[in-house]
Design a protein around this motif. Structure first.
Motif, mmCIF file in Angstrom:
data_model
loop_
_atom_site.group_PDB
_atom_site.id
_atom_site.type_symbol
_atom_site.label_atom_id
_atom_site.label_comp_id
_atom_site.label_asym_id
_atom_site.label_seq_id
_atom_site.Cartn_x
_atom_site.Cartn_y
_atom_site.Cartn_z
ATOM 1 N N GLU A 101 52.458 -15.413 18.307
ATOM 2 C CA GLU A 101 52.755 -16.954 18.584
ATOM 3 C C GLU A 101 53.863 -17.324 18.270
ATOM 4 O O GLU A 101 54.279 -17.003 16.958
ATOM 5 C CB GLU A 101 51.624 -17.903 18.002
ATOM 6 C CG GLU A 101 51.329 -19.231 18.720
ATOM 7 C CD GLU A 101 50.158 -19.919 18.122
ATOM 8 O OE1 GLU A 101 50.002 -21.140 18.169
ATOM 9 O OE2 GLU A 101 49.228 -19.271 17.930
ATOM 10 N N LYS A 103 57.031 -19.066 16.298
ATOM 11 C CA LYS A 103 57.296 -19.802 15.028
ATOM 12 C C LYS A 103 55.759 -19.751 14.095
ATOM 13 O O LYS A 103 55.891 -20.626 13.421
ATOM 14 C CB LYS A 103 57.616 -21.106 15.603
ATOM 15 C CG LYS A 103 59.132 -21.087 16.046
ATOM 16 C CD LYS A 103 59.554 -22.628 16.395
ATOM 17 C CE LYS A 103 60.920 -22.620 16.896
ATOM 18 N NZ LYS A 103 61.159 -22.161 17.886
ATOM 19 N N GLN A 104 54.942 -19.022 14.479
ATOM 20 C CA GLN A 104 54.032 -18.992 13.510
ATOM 21 C C GLN A 104 53.787 -17.735 12.710
ATOM 22 O O GLN A 104 54.038 -16.728 13.198
ATOM 23 C CB GLN A 104 52.487 -19.064 14.169
ATOM 24 C CG GLN A 104 52.311 -20.311 15.141
ATOM 25 C CD GLN A 104 52.199 -21.466 14.245
ATOM 26 O OE1 GLN A 104 51.646 -21.548 13.441
ATOM 27 N NE2 GLN A 104 53.101 -22.650 14.486
ATOM 28 N N ARG A 105 53.727 -17.947 11.265
ATOM 29 C CA ARG A 105 53.656 -16.939 10.448
ATOM 30 C C ARG A 105 52.293 -15.993 10.280
ATOM 31 O O ARG A 105 52.337 -14.791 10.369
ATOM 32 C CB ARG A 105 54.112 -17.260 8.970
ATOM 33 C CG ARG A 105 53.938 -16.364 7.808
ATOM 34 C CD ARG A 105 54.613 -16.834 6.539
ATOM 35 N NE ARG A 105 54.277 -18.018 6.261
ATOM 36 C CZ ARG A 105 54.170 -18.513 4.864
ATOM 37 N NH1 ARG A 105 54.602 -17.777 3.912
ATOM 38 N NH2 ARG A 105 54.248 -19.803 4.444
ATOM 39 N N ARG A 107 49.468 -14.889 11.867
ATOM 40 C CA ARG A 107 48.946 -14.520 13.519
ATOM 41 C C ARG A 107 48.826 -13.092 13.550
ATOM 42 O O ARG A 107 49.373 -12.286 12.775
ATOM 43 C CB ARG A 107 49.917 -15.130 14.436
ATOM 44 C CG ARG A 107 49.910 -16.725 14.705
ATOM 45 C CD ARG A 107 48.655 -17.476 15.112
ATOM 46 N NE ARG A 107 48.688 -18.498 15.192
ATOM 47 C CZ ARG A 107 48.498 -19.716 14.383
ATOM 48 N NH1 ARG A 107 48.449 -19.251 13.153
ATOM 49 N NH2 ARG A 107 48.698 -20.862 14.783
#
Lengths: 122, 112
Positions: A101, A103-105, A107
């Motif tokens: 996803e 910009k999500q760390r 995931r």
């Protein structure tokens, strides 16, 4: 089509160095956290390192801290892993993997390269 | 780090039968603010990269056959293949992404 292609693996003596590269295409590379994961015969899959979209934040598994450095070049859509002070237990297939996803760390890893083999042996 | 433990280590199931793989974490991977379990399942065949099957513990990745399903919450999770096909022979891994990612040790699935 999303593609991740690793290169740079090979045979190296204990204490030596290698630099792995991962060339990517088919997605906006600069939008995603990127990872290195390795598969060893004895331990299965092991996450190695991850890096934020802009390279400002990096995390490592304890066993490689101080020896490996993850980096990226968003202009070249490429991810790197500099591996120094290599040990026999670093022998593995190394995969680069994309976080699922934007910009999500935290995931799952939804796309992986084919991997590059690193053998550390005298 | 969160430790993930899978059971069994290996499993042999007849074609068309159900296969069940369990995964247990030593601390919860449920994030209360968004009510999601930070747990994924991967399939790994020889000579191929790992493939994401399930994320958020129970959401199938696009293109994954519906015979694959994930369940569980908190610390206990299950991957179920409802009717085993020959192409499902692989090693299966659970992974938590609640914190620094960790994988289970893998479960090797074979045809009986």
């Amino acid at each position: 089509e999303v593609q991740l292609v690793e290169s740079g693996g090979g045979l190296v003596h204990p204490g030596g160095s290698l630099r792995l590269s991962c060339a990517t295409s088919g997605f906006i590379f600069s939008d995603y956290w990127m990872n290195w994961v390795r598969r060893t015969p004895g331990k299965g899959l092991e996450w190695v390192a991850k890096i934020k979209q802009d390279g400002s934040d990096k995390y490592y598994v304890d066993s490689v801290k101080g020896r490996f450095t993850i980096s990226r070049d968003n202009a070249k859509n490429s991810l790197y892993l500099q591996m120094d002070s290599l040990r026999a237990d670093d022998t593995a297939v190394y995969y680069c993997a994309k976080t699922s996803e934007v910009k999500q760390r935290y995931r799952a890893l939804d796309m992986w390269g084919q991997g590059t083999m690193v053998i550390v042996s005298s | 780090d969160i430790v993930m433990t899978q059971s069994p280590d290996s499993l042999a199931v007849s074609l068309g039968e159900r296969a069940t793989i369990n995964c247990k974490s030593n601390q919860s991977v449920f994030y209360s603010s968004n009510k999601k379990d930070y747990l994924g399942w991967y399939q790994h065949k020889p000579g191929q990269p790992p493939k994401l099957l399930i994320y958020w513990a129970s959401t199938r990745e696009s293109g994954v056959p519906d015979r694959f399903s994930g369940s569980g919450s908190g610390t206990d999770f299950t991957l179920t293949i409802s009717s085993l096909q020959a192409e499902d022979v692989a090693v299966y891994y659970c992974q938590q992404y609640y914190s620094i990612p960790t994988f289970g040790q893998g479960t090797r699935l074979e045809i009986k």
